[in-house]
Design a protein around this motif. Structure first.
Motif, short mmCIF file in Angstrom:
data_model
loop_
_atom_site.label_atom_id
_atom_site.label_comp_id
_atom_site.label_asym_id
_atom_site.label_seq_id
_atom_site.Cartn_x
_atom_site.Cartn_y
_atom_site.Cartn_z
N GLU A 1 31.78 -11.32 88.05
CA GLU A 1 31.56 -12.15 89.03
C GLU A 1 31.17 -11.36 90.26
OE1 GLU A 1 35.17 -14.40 89.23
OE2 GLU A 1 34.95 -15.16 87.39
N LYS B 1 30.22 -16.42 93.47
CA LYS B 1 29.36 -16.58 92.66
C LYS B 1 30.12 -16.89 91.25
CE LYS B 1 25.42 -15.80 94.94
NZ LYS B 1 24.46 -17.11 94.98
N GLN B 2 29.54 -17.78 90.28
CA GLN B 2 30.09 -18.09 89.06
C GLN B 2 29.79 -16.61 88.27
OE1 GLN B 2 27.93 -21.51 87.45
NE2 GLN B 2 28.63 -22.69 88.98
N ARG B 3 30.72 -16.57 87.27
CA ARG B 3 30.82 -15.46 86.17
C ARG B 3 29.34 -15.75 85.59
NH1 ARG B 3 36.25 -14.80 82.98
NH2 ARG B 3 36.92 -14.84 85.27
N GLU B 4 28.92 -14.42 85.20
CA GLU B 4 27.68 -14.35 84.45
C GLU B 4 27.50 -13.30 83.74
OE1 GLU B 4 24.90 -13.50 87.86
OE2 GLU B 4 25.01 -11.47 87.41
#
Length: 114
Positions: A39, A43-46
């Motif tokens: 993360e 931002k979103q977890r990727e």
């Protein structure tokens, strides 16, 4: 019952390396997916790198620099990170999925200085 515990994060200079480890305990039978995510702030977890069945998948941004691996029985998962960049700075999470349920570690901070 499933627990995931990460270790190995820290502060490193650009171009350096880190090794992340994730120890999985409890009922670890037959995870469909397991590996590493990150993360960035706001931002979103990727996905970073995961083991899916007999194969692996990597984010384009880390290909050639990061390597995922696991011990026999997949009770420990590793992420070898080489040639680190400031853009890799993030919280890294170990994750696993089985039967529609996801399991996460607490996360470990990786900071890469320039």
């Amino acid at each position: 019952q499933v627990q995931l515990v990460e270790s190995g994060g820290g502060l490193v200079q650009a171009g350096g390396s880190l090794n992340l480890s994730c120890v999985v305990s409890g009922n670890i039978f037959s995870f469909s997916v397991m590996g590493w995510y990150r993360e960035f702030p706001r931002k979103q977890r990727e996905l970073v790198a995961v083991i899916i069945g007999s194969g692996t998948e990597y984010a384009d941004s880390v290909k050639g620099r990061f390597t995922i691996s696991s011990d026999k029985d997949r009770n420990t998962v590793y992420l070898q990170m080489n040639s680190l960049k400031p853009a890799d700075t993030a919280v890294y999470f170990c994750g696993a999925r089985r039967g529609g349920l996801s399991y996460w570690g607490q996360g470990t901070q990786v900071t890469v200085s320039s």
